[in-house]
Design an enzyme around this catalytic site. Structure first.
Site, mmCIF file in Angstrom:
data_model
loop_
_atom_site.group_PDB
_atom_site.id
_atom_site.type_symbol
_atom_site.label_atom_id
_atom_site.label_comp_id
_atom_site.label_asym_id
_atom_site.label_seq_id
_atom_site.Cartn_x
_atom_site.Cartn_y
_atom_site.Cartn_z
ATOM 1 N N GLU A 183 44.794 35.788 37.601
ATOM 2 C CA GLU A 183 44.776 37.194 37.845
ATOM 3 C C GLU A 183 45.331 38.052 36.672
ATOM 4 O OE1 GLU A 183 45.727 37.975 41.981
ATOM 5 O OE2 GLU A 183 46.768 39.978 41.268
ATOM 6 N N GLU A 231 49.093 48.172 38.874
ATOM 7 C CA GLU A 231 49.312 48.010 40.150
ATOM 8 C C GLU A 231 50.518 48.925 40.632
ATOM 9 O OE1 GLU A 231 49.516 44.313 43.697
ATOM 10 O OE2 GLU A 231 50.195 43.982 41.395
#
Length: 272
Positions: free
Chosen positions: A147, A152
């Site tokens: 990932e 984010e």
């Protein structure tokens, strides 16, 4: 809004747009056609998906408008079609859907191994918001598929992360850098568009915002327990606006609808 003119497989510039040297554009979505996002580029996640998040994902919360992809989080209430009384599964234990949003991904349509991945976007930074621009490897179970969180955001902090597998199922090894919004020393930061970028090659993953390097991951260190390396395989892209859950915080006092506005997503690779 004046936009650069781009052709896949080549780079054409105008005005002040300067593409990365030694790279060529291989894929992009400029969101210039009003209506639903291009189905040749994006599919949608549906329902309650991960992290105990509050939103029900559905395609209806995403649209292209005036050259932007708008992902809209809404506060609404309707029955949860998955509800099972007494269930221990968080997806089924909720009687109602209280929030909706969208998560778009290129899985099974487009994936790339190495290159420069770039997004220009404006975030909604109200309490409880959890927008992201990230990638997952096409093969393997998470986190052994790898990932990369190019962007984010939650709780007044920008995160730049990579994650890979350990000897325990569903337990990741993380390389995380957290950057509080206050470090940008700009009280109007959240009202502006910013460019998030990943430069990824055989040796490193480097994550940036507005050309500021946030995190570097050396791929010599990202081995799964079985010796495989999830960052030596193609990855697909996701863009989503989550709410609450494990990290997002409490959105109950925030104003809705909330908007994650994306100007473009582009992928460049080095010419051979």
């Amino acid at each position: 809004m004046i936009r650069p003119f781009l052709l896949l497989g080549s780079v054409i510039t105008c005005l002040s747009f300067h593409p990365p040297q030694k790279y060529k554009l291989v894929w992009a979505d400029e969101f210039n056609t009003n209506g639903e996002p291009n189905p040749k580029n994006w599919t949608f996640e549906k329902g309650f998906v991960r992290n105990g998040e509050l939103q029900w994902y559905q395609s209806e919360n995403a649209r292209c408008e005036n050259g932007f992809l708008i992902i809209e989080a809404r506060k609404e209430s309707r029955p949860n079609p998955l509800y099972e009384e007494g269930s221990m599964d968080w997806r089924k234990s909720r009687k109602t859907i209280d929030y909706t949003s969208s998560s778009l991904l290129t899985r099974d349509l487009h994936a790339w191994q190495y290159g420069r991945f770039e997004m220009r976007a404006k975030l909604d930074v109200q309490p409880g918001m959890w927008p992201a621009f990230w990638t997952l490897g096409i093969k393997g179970q998470w986190p052994s598929n790898g990932e990369i969180d190019i962007m984010e955001y939650y709780q007044n902090t920008i995160l730049a992360n990579t994650a890979w597998g350990t000897d325990q199922a569903y337990k990741a090894k993380w390389n995380t850098v957290k950057t509080p919004l206050s470090t940008f020393n700009d009280p109007e930061w959240a009202d502006k568009f910013h460019v998030w970028r990943m430069d990824w090659d055989e040796k490193e993953i480097r994550l940036y915002v507005d050309d500021q390097l946030l995190n570097t991951t050396e791929l010599s260190k990202t081995l799964n327990a079985d010796g495989s390396n999830p960052f030596h395989q193609p990855h697909y892209v996701l863009v989503n606006l989550a709410l609450g859950g494990d990290n997002g915080g409490d959105p109950s006092a925030s104003k809705f609808p909330a908007r994650y506005e994306i100007d473009y997503v582009r992928v460049y690779q080095r010419g051979k």
